[in-house]
Design a protein around this motif. Structure first.
Motif, PDB file in Angstrom:
ATOM      1  N   VAL A 507     -28.332 -24.286   5.396  1.00 40.23           N
ATOM      2  CA  VAL A 507     -28.732 -24.857   4.103  1.00 40.23           C
ATOM      3  C   VAL A 507     -27.612 -24.679   3.079  1.00 40.23           C
ATOM      4  CG1 VAL A 507     -31.208 -24.617   4.513  1.00 40.23           C
ATOM      5  CG2 VAL A 507     -29.985 -22.753   3.385  1.00 40.23           C
ATOM      6  N   VAL A 508     -26.841 -23.616   3.228  1.00 41.59           N
ATOM      7  CA  VAL A 508     -25.690 -23.396   2.346  1.00 41.59           C
ATOM      8  C   VAL A 508     -24.598 -24.422   2.668  1.00 41.59           C
ATOM      9  CG1 VAL A 508     -23.904 -21.761   1.648  1.00 41.59           C
ATOM     10  CG2 VAL A 508     -26.201 -20.931   2.217  1.00 41.59           C
ATOM     11  N   GLY A 509     -24.305 -24.534   3.967  1.00 43.96           N
ATOM     12  CA  GLY A 509     -23.247 -25.453   4.389  1.00 43.96           C
ATOM     13  C   GLY A 509     -23.519 -26.874   3.943  1.00 43.96           C
ATOM     14  N   TYR A 510     -24.750 -27.318   4.132  1.00 40.43           N
ATOM     15  CA  TYR A 510     -25.085 -28.700   3.761  1.00 40.43           C
ATOM     16  C   TYR A 510     -24.960 -28.909   2.256  1.00 40.43           C
ATOM     17  CZ  TYR A 510     -27.842 -32.853   2.758  1.00 40.43           C
ATOM     18  OH  TYR A 510     -28.258 -34.078   2.281  1.00 40.43           O
ATOM     19  N   SER A 511     -25.496 -28.004   1.480  1.00 43.18           N
ATOM     20  CA  SER A 511     -25.471 -28.176   0.031  1.00 43.18           C
ATOM     21  C   SER A 511     -24.032 -28.223  -0.484  1.00 43.18           C
ATOM     22  CB  SER A 511     -26.241 -27.032  -0.644  1.00 43.18           C
ATOM     23  OG  SER A 511     -26.173 -27.162  -2.044  1.00 43.18           O
ATOM     24  N   ASN A 512     -23.223 -27.305  -0.016  1.00 41.37           N
ATOM     25  CA  ASN A 512     -21.840 -27.271  -0.501  1.00 41.37           C
ATOM     26  C   ASN A 512     -21.036 -28.471  -0.005  1.00 41.37           C
ATOM     27  OD1 ASN A 512     -22.556 -24.886  -1.705  1.00 41.37           O
ATOM     28  ND2 ASN A 512     -21.454 -23.558  -0.267  1.00 41.37           N
ATOM     29  N   PHE A 513     -21.317 -28.887   1.220  1.00 37.93           N
ATOM     30  CA  PHE A 513     -20.654 -30.066   1.790  1.00 37.93           C
ATOM     31  C   PHE A 513     -20.977 -31.301   0.948  1.00 37.93           C
ATOM     32  CE2 PHE A 513     -20.717 -33.673   4.816  1.00 37.93           C
ATOM     33  CZ  PHE A 513     -19.504 -33.534   5.475  1.00 37.93           C
ATOM     34  N   MET A 514     -22.256 -31.463   0.626  1.00 36.95           N
ATOM     35  CA  MET A 514     -22.678 -32.658  -0.106  1.00 36.95           C
ATOM     36  C   MET A 514     -22.239 -32.611  -1.567  1.00 36.95           C
ATOM     37  SD  MET A 514     -23.901 -35.196   1.292  1.00 36.95           S
ATOM     38  CE  MET A 514     -24.377 -35.687   2.927  1.00 36.95           C
ATOM     39  N   ARG A 515     -22.231 -31.421  -2.119  1.00 36.27           N
ATOM     40  CA  ARG A 515     -21.780 -31.322  -3.513  1.00 36.27           C
ATOM     41  C   ARG A 515     -20.365 -31.871  -3.632  1.00 36.27           C
ATOM     42  NH1 ARG A 515     -20.747 -26.084  -7.519  1.00 36.27           N
ATOM     43  NH2 ARG A 515     -20.152 -27.394  -9.269  1.00 36.27           N
ATOM     44  N   SER A 516     -19.575 -31.494  -2.665  1.00 33.47           N
ATOM     45  CA  SER A 516     -18.193 -31.959  -2.670  1.00 33.47           C
ATOM     46  C   SER A 516     -18.112 -33.451  -2.335  1.00 33.47           C
ATOM     47  CB  SER A 516     -17.395 -31.131  -1.667  1.00 33.47           C
ATOM     48  OG  SER A 516     -16.120 -31.669  -1.495  1.00 33.47           O
ATOM     49  N   ALA A 517     -18.883 -33.881  -1.343  1.00 32.36           N
ATOM     50  CA  ALA A 517     -18.827 -35.282  -0.908  1.00 32.36           C
ATOM     51  C   ALA A 517     -19.213 -36.227  -2.038  1.00 32.36           C
ATOM     52  CB  ALA A 517     -19.758 -35.496   0.287  1.00 32.36           C
TER      53      ALA A 517
END
Lengths: 607, 455
Positions: A507-517
């Motif tokens: 859930v951390v990886g996805y959120s940070n990935f999408m924030r950047s994307a």
């Protein structure tokens, strides 16, 4: 006329004769495969004559003449919901198309829509590599993302992706990973068969060299009692457990058939031993059947990774082969192709196949916990090879037809009725790949290079924890029967396959990935290769409600709750519109709306 | 017994609900009734799960000449040459009739720990419901574990009790956690996986906490400025941790909330990864064990007295390329476990932490030409300062066909049940004799040999 019409590929020459699995008609059953290629990739795919990868044209289907299904022309939200099940995510253009022509016309169009070949993409990349460079997994990911984001044959792509999670091969395997082109060809093969017949699919899965490597029946030898050597049992086991019938006898509705209150096993160790003898004597294709070629040595055919395996009778068992309902008596002449035909006919005709495959396809496309009645209706379409809704009907009437099966899944009342949305157990967790592809599609992402340079996204800490064609094992990223322990889902007796890869890390990886994307785009390069186009959203950014309406329609099919909307509206409005430099403020307002929606549990569950 | 058990469950259940609100609510004092199962100090077990089904025959190889000859005759082209085994040979093992064995040549540190008396072998262990003979297996006259030889199901059977097979919800590591979590100030750090989602760590009350091999990472969007907005990050946290009537949406909020609260606690307590330098060759497994070591190092800060960890290494389904691929994976395991043991010594907790291996199943003795196929019983390792090492527990069967434990293709009918293996760890951690059957219910079918004497 499509918003996501694909860029012409005429500048990308296709190596003549390098088309994904073709065999030069060495084996009889490949002719059918070639015919299927011709149908599926009419304008864009492989042909023996080679030449440039032509720009795919439309399907040739006249949408206005397709008979209507049982459903009236849908409203925008209903169309978006349908597209989230039937494609890699709704776009404005596709929503409008479904609204204008209806479900049946959209399906008919998609059934005949040509598409581009993953293998051709890899060939093009391969030809342009600088000296010392080699293909890597990223290239397979790139073509996957390109087609998920922009391919016009979306239904085929989505079904092929679902099939890739049932008939799993994986680049995580050190042997398979040597063959990027082979894996691209395998994915092409799944797409080519997505609306074809299950029996043909099973044949091509079995003989594709990537599956042969992955489940080690490539260069599998007959038994040698003097040396205590027996055939490799890997494929014999998994083809039954995972690709066809499963462990227990099923009722037509997919529930286990009970005898005396107990489930009935479909096969035992004896069946595995018998069937393992069938899968002996197959190995790399090539112009001869020498022992050296069987073992992979000598002058290898340069196309062997995209050619179906060929049989080598001298390595094929002639012992008795007893499995399921079949008995192939011991013989004196090895007949690998004949034995294989009997074996796959026997497996494919097992009554479990319809419910077993149907239920998993429903789980991949629509909902994790279909009712038995839903499974039964889809399995019936599988068995009948035909599906009818309203005045529209599709399928050849041959058992095992996936076109009818897919139509039955998508047009079933359980998939289409909005009343199901209120059921607390309806829907499926969107897997990370679908979320990312959906973001690309909803916001018309384009690639500066044209190649969608997003690579492996395995790392759950910093990215998606999932990459196409990189499952950890043949058991896929998650099991169809996964129950998250200690949850209200378990208490309710439900399964949630995709939650197997949702955890405190992911859930951390996805959120940070999408924030950047959402802000910077995705992929390699600076600026990053894949960039969203928020033009339509920016035009609405001054009005939070209009902005959210649009984002909600594209991402959640308009199902955003009032509570979630309120949180997002407040967040959007927290960026004031200044008198000057409004562009930056608008951009940030759009980013907030998109990022919040992509992160909301309401979005993360496809309903 | 029953009454106190129910009381414990009820208490723990209330506790875990309280845990959502405040992680420190679950302290020892508040759960005093369950704290009866107490042993002093810190103890932890670490399960190293070898995914794919480890080829036990090439992991511990018969070495005295007659035994080796038997092995060599059985294994054809997938046998390891005897001259490669000299450096890792055990010498005569009295409990096995003086036979000699050798660790796989890659397992040099296992051999060192053996010599130090810190490593034991448990021979021919596997899932059983009752003690079973080959004749009983052939006649199906006793209850057998379901779906033998299937990867995902046997992983579950090794790890979990009920319901058995895929879809299992209760792992024995998690059940141990249920019974011992009362000794921890923060229940969420009782059962920790650095090796991916595993039902092994799921209890009735205790939830497996998954941590990445690089340690805890924060969700950046919940703090600071988000797309120029100062207030959005707080709203974002509310959004992603919200509740919902939809069960899947709700669970996503639950996991996210647990991630955020656990991360805040852990990241404040853990020493840097560099405290425990990675070995050469390094690997993801070494990184998993590195984060486990960091958590153990922070045991006081996070109030942990009893912990169950899981780490994992895949790549053991060696139907093909057995000799090369198995060697690669064991080389990784050897270096990572050796480094981890060194870190335990560095912390002075080598007597408080026990490492053990587990795997889907053993593999066939027969060769399929280039590998082996799915089996049942397998040999496993137990390692730690408290282990009564330099010994093989159970009976190491002859490496041959047609033995009294051969169920076909040289597959071994297990002589020791996973439940006995598990019960031994449970007792060592402090689960009472009366409660051990709550962890592994079938252990009662094994009479007086519920525990193995390696701990």
């Amino acid at each position: 006329m499509l918003r996501h019409a694909t860029a012409p590929d005429s500048t990308q020459p296709l190596d003549p004769g390098s088309c994904g699995p073709r065999t030069g008609l060495r084996l009889q059953h490949i002719r059918a495969a070639l015919f299927a290629v011709a149908l599926a990739f009419m304008a864009g795919g492989c042909s023996r004559s080679g030449g440039p990868e032509a720009s795919p044209q439309g399907s040739g289907v006249n949408l206005s003449t397709v008979p209507p299904s049982a459903y009236p022309l849908p409203a925008a939200a209903d169309a978006a919901r349908f597209l989230n099940q039937a494609s890699f995510g709704a776009t404005e253009a596709e929503v409008n198309k479904v609204r204008t022509y209806g479900y049946s016309a959209w399906l008919e169009d998609q059934f005949f829509m040509p598409g581009r070949s993953h293998e051709a993409y890899i060939n093009t990349v391969s030809a342009s590599l600088a000296p010392g460079q080699s293909l890597d997994d990223s290239h397979v990911m790139n073509t996957f993302w390109r087609e998920a984001a922009t391919g016009q044959d979306q239904l085929r792509r989505r079904v092929a992706f679902a099939l890739s999670q049932i008939f799993v091969v994986s680049l995580q395997d050190s042997t398979v990973s040597e063959f990027k082109r082979g894996v691209a060809s395998y994915l092409d093969m799944l797409g080519r068969n997505a609306f074809g017949n299950y029996r043909q699919l099973l044949d091509e899965v079995t003989l594709h060299p990537m599956m042969g490597l992955y489940l080690s029946h490539l260069r599998n030898r007959k038994e040698d009692p003097a040396r205590n050597r027996v055939p490799d049992q890997n494929y014999a086991r998994e083809v039954m457990q995972l690709f066809s019938i499963g462990l227990y006898e099923l009722n037509p509705d997919g529930t286990p058939r009970l005898v005396g209150g107990q489930p009935v096993e479909t096969y035992d160790s004896g069946d595995i031993v018998g069937l393992s003898r069938v899968f002996t004597g197959f190995s790399w294709a090539g112009p001869d059947k020498s022992d050296t070629r069987f073992f992979g040595g000598g002058m290898q055919d340069p196309d062997r990774e995209v050619l179906f395996m060929q049989s080598y009778p001298s390595f094929h068992s002639i012992s008795e082969k007893r499995f399921l309902t079949a008995v192939i008596p011991a013989g004196t002449n090895a007949d690998p192709d004949g034995d294989l035909r009997i074996a796959l006919d026997t497996i494919a005709s097992h009554p479990n196949v319809g419910p077993f495959i149907s239920r998993q396809l429903i789980q991949r496309l629509v909902t994790s916990n279909p009712t038995p009645a839903y499974v039964a209706r889809v399995a019936q379409a599988f068995d009948a090879g035909r599906y009818t809704s309203g005045l529209w009907s599709t399928g050849t009437g041959q058992r095992g037809e996936l076109r009818a099966t897919v139509a039955a899944i998508l047009l079933d009342p359980e998939a289409r009725t909005a009343a199901r949305l209120a059921d607390p157990g309806f829907g499926k967790v969107r897997e990370p790949i679908l979320r990312t592809a959906h973001w690309m599609r909803a916001f018309n992402a384009s690639s500066a290079s044209g190649n969608f340079l997003l690579g492996v996204t395995d790392d759950a800490t910093a990215s998606l924890g999932q990459s196409a064609m990189r499952s950890p094992t043949v058991f896929n990223f998650y099991r169809p029967g996964y129950v998250p322990p200690n949850t209200s889902i378990a208490t309710a007796g439900l399964v949630a396959p995709e939650l197997q890869i949702v955890n405190e890390v992911s859930v951390v990886g996805y959120s940070n990935f999408m924030r950047s994307a959402v802000q910077n785009g995705l992929g390699s390069g600076s600026p990053r290769d894949i960039q969203p186009d928020y033009t339509a959203e920016l035009a609405l950014a001054d009005n939070a409600d209009l902005l959210i309406d649009r984002v909600s329609l594209l991402l959640t099919a308009g199902s955003m709750s009032a509570a979630t909307r309120m949180i997002i509206r407040d967040a959007v409005n927290s960026v004031a519109m200044p008198a000057t430099n409004q562009t930056t403020a608008r951009q940030n307002r759009v980013r907030l709306a998109v990022f919040f929606t992509l992160s909301s549990p309401e979005y993360l569950v496809q309903k | 017994m029953r009454a106190s058990r129910r009381h414990f469950l009820k208490t723990a259940s209330l506790m875990s609900m309280a845990g959502v609100a405040g992680p420190f609510a679950l302290n020892l004092a508040a759960i005093g009734a369950a704290a009866a199962q107490t042993a002093p100090g810190y103890r932890a077990i670490v399960c190293l799960f070898l995914y794919g089904g480890n080829d036990h025959t090439n992991t511990l190889i018969p070495y005295d000449q007659p035994s080796y000859d038997q092995y060599f005759a059985a294994r054809d082209t997938i046998a390891i040459a005897r001259d490669q085994l000299a450096a890792t040979a055990t010498g005569a093992v009295a409990s096995q009739g003086g036979r000699e064995f050798a660790f796989h040549p890659a397992l040099t540190s296992f051999k060192t720990r053996w010599d130090e008396g810190k490593l034991a072998v448990v021979a021919n262990v596997g899932p059983l419901i009752v003690p079973t003979t080959v004749a009983q297996y052939n006649a199906r006259s006793v209850p057998l574990p379901p779906k033998l030889f299937s990867h995902n199901d046997q992983q579950s059977v090794w790890q979990a009790q009920a319901p058995i097979g895929e879809g299992a919800k209760l792992g024995w590591g998690g059940r141990i956690g249920d019974l011992l979590a009362g000794q921890n100030a923060n229940v969420q750090f009782t059962c920790i996986s650095a090796g991916g989602n595993a039902v092994f760590l799921s209890g009735q009350n205790v939830i497996q906490y998954q941590v990445g091999s690089s340690g805890p990472v924060a969700i950046s969007g919940i703090s600071g400025t988000l797309y120029s907005s100062a207030s959005a990050s707080a709203a974002y946290r509310n959004l992603i941790t919200g509740t919902s009537a939809n069960l899947f949406e709700n669970e996503l909020g639950v996991v996210t909330n647990r991630s955020i609260t656990s991360n805040q606690l852990l990241s404040a307590s853990l020493p840097p990864a560099s405290t425990f330098p990675l070995p050469n060759p390094t690997s993801n497994l070494a990184s998993q064990l590195n984060v486990v070591a960091r958590i153990i190092s922070a045991r006081s800060a996070i109030g942990a007295n009893r912990q169950v960890f899981l780490v994992s290494l895949g790549g053991f389904d060696n139907h093909d390329f057995l000799l090369t691929q198995h060697t690669q994976q064991l080389t990784i395991a050897n270096a990572a476990v050796n480094a981890f043991y060194g870190w335990l010594v560095q912390m002075g907790v080598q007597n408080d932490v026990t490492i053990f291996t587990a795997s889907d199943f053993g593999r066939t003795l027969t060769s399929n030409g280039d590998g082996s196929d799915h089996g049942w019983g397998s040999h496993h390792f137990v390692l730690g300062g408290s282990v009564l090492g330099h010994e093989i527990y159970g009976t190491f069967p002859p490496t041959a066909f047609g033995t009294s434990v051969d169920i076909g293709q040289g597959n071994m009918m297990p002589g020791i049940a996973v439940d006995q293996y598990a019960a031994t760890f449970a007792r060592w951690l402090g689960v009472s004799d009366t409660d051990v059957p709550l962890v592994v219910p079938n252990v009662v079918n094994f009479g007086t040999s519920r525990y193995l004497p390696f701990l």
